[in-house]
Design an enzyme around this catalytic site. Structure first.
Site: not given
Ligand code: AMO
Length: 428
Positions: A210, A212, A218-219, A351, A354, A402
């Site tokens: 990502r 981001e 948390r990221h 979180e 998801s 996480r």
């Molecule tokens: P989502 O984007 O919510 O859903 O990501 C799912 C889980 O991945 C983790 N996560 C991260 N952990 C650390 N750093 C980040 N930048 C980060 N982004 C996400 C979190 C999050 O809850 N395709 C959907 C899932 C699905 O519906 O099957 C998805 O990617 O723990």
């Protein structure tokens, strides 16, 4: 034969043993030397007398964190703190560590987090850091076992891809010969395609990327995603699968490592499903009743989640998220089209997962692309799979770092990442 240090307790007093490890501490009393030697299972005192080993002088001058092999006699009636020592009769220096060390392994002085990450190879030698990854490994083993028992097939989908999965902005571009490609944000589209292929139940553990820009505790820009997808199922079915998989793997890992974890200052609470389920709109009302000012469609701020976690302080689901807050593939609710059959799993205020039931109908999916302003031509490889027999399906993505961060109460997700990638860190 090498003995691992945590096994020494099982051996008889007087046994002749051999250990390998790092010299963690050195105490010198003229003709006597006390070394604390560490391997990945623990540490033990090695007592060296000048007339017992050939190379006493070089051992006397050994530097901290040098790597040695020790052979000697086990003394379980030692006057040392732990009551156990190895009386060395041979020590081989396998590698000498330079001095000064970039940072200490057992020093009580705190070094800042950047110094720790810059010297991660040595930071990870600290038992309290190593255990995080032992725990992660046991956790994953449990999840795999749970998935296998439930007839999931483990798969590996491409990480170099042609289209965005979770929203267009957060993509890392890659030059793929003459074409523009991206690092995959999640296995979402591929795990769904496999439902059309009749795999029925799949899971994957792999990297997700990502771009981001948020640099928070948390990221990460690269994380490990544990994904499942299940045919002929809905949101509730996969939520049950999730809570049971988490309970099984956490309780299993704790039964194996609990004692070691406790000794290093971590404690894991037993996980007992089912987890509470709270609808998104219920939570909005609850927060507004408590002084927050939120509208339907707003995301929850970290402050709001902190407040909620005072009421729900373990795992809980937030369900039925508004359509605008969920990706295009999410199934709308049958009774209220503004909300979706989706959920987040929270652990306290963060979180960790998801998921949702997905749209399986081709026309509905086409509409969803239009509503989200996405060009369906970029997703041809994906929507094709919906034209020729796609079963209803649901799934989730669980962030490994996480999950570990929250289970162990770590304050930063980088603590549960071996070599974190964030906005300002690409090395080591
Ligand atoms: P989502 O984007 O919510 O859903 O990501 C799912 C889980 O991945 C983790 N996560 C991260 N952990 C650390 N750093 C980040 N930048 C980060 N982004 C996400 C979190 C999050 O809850 N395709 C959907 C899932 C699905 O519906 O099957 C998805 O990617 O723990």
């Amino acid at each position: 034969m090498r003995t691992y240090i945590n096994n020494i307790n099982n051996l008889e007093d007087g046994s002749i043993i051999e250990i390998d490890g790092w010299v963690q501490e050195i105490r010198k009393i003229k003709k006597l030397l006390f070394l604390i030697v560490r391997d990945n299972t623990g540490s033990v005192q090695v007592t060296v007398k000048d007339n017992m080993v050939k190379n006493y002088d070089s051992i006397y001058n050994i530097s901290r964190e040098s790597v040695i092999k020790v052979s000697g006699k086990l003394n379980k009636k030692s006057i040392s703190k732990s009551g156990v020592e190895i009386l060395a009769n041979e020590i081989i220096i396998l590698n000498t560590a330079e001095t000064p060390l970039p940072m200490g392994v057992i020093d009580l002085v705190d070094v800042d987090f950047d110094t720790r990450l810059n010297n991660r190879f040595i930071d990870l030698r600290k038992p309290e850091n190593l255990i995080i990854f032992k725990f992660e490994s046991e956790l994953l083993f449990g999840i795999r076992e749970y998935m296998n028992k439930n007839n999931f097939i483990e798969v590996h989908t491409p990480k170099i891809v042609a289209a965005a999965t979770e929203g267009g902005a957060d993509l890392f571009p890659v030059q793929y010969f003459e074409k523009r490609a991206y690092l995959n944000q999640s296995p979402q589209l591929y795990k769904e395609i496999l439902m059309s292929s009749g795999f029925d139940r799949v899971f994957e553990v792999g990297p997700a990327f990502r771009a981001e820009k948020e640099n928070t505790v948390r990221h990460l820009n690269e994380f490990t995603s544990i994904d499942i997808e299940m045919s002929f199922s809905d949101d509730e079915t996969v939520m049950r699968m999730l809570e049971n998989a988490i309970a099984y793997s956490v309780n299993r890992a704790d039964s194996i490592l609990g004692k070691e974890l406790k000794g290093l200052g971590y404690s894991i609470e037993e996980v007992r499903p089912p987890f509470p389920r709270i609808e998104y709109s219920e939570l909005i009302n609850y927060l507004n009743d408590n002084g927050f000012k939120l509208n339907f469609g707003d995301d929850f701020s970290p402050e709001a989640m902190k407040f909620v976690s005072k009421k729900y302080n373990g795992f809980y689901f937030i369900t039925k998220w508004p359509k605008d807050l969920r990706p295009f593939y999410t199934m709308p609710d049958d009774t209220n089209r503004n909300v979706t059959r989706s959920f987040d799993l929270q652990l306290r205020d963060i979180e960790v997962c998801s998921g949702a039931q997905r749209i399986h109908d081709y026309n509905m999916l086409e509409n969803s692309f239009n509503e989200k302003g996405l060009n369906k031509n970029n997703f041809e490889f994906y929507i094709k799979a919906f034209k020729y027999g796609m079963p209803p399906h649901a799934g989730w993505g669980l962030g490994l770092e996480r999950l570990v961060m929250n289970l162990l109460n770590l304050s930063n997700v980088r603590e549960s990442t071996l070599f974190p990638r964030d906005r300002s860190r690409l090395s080591p």
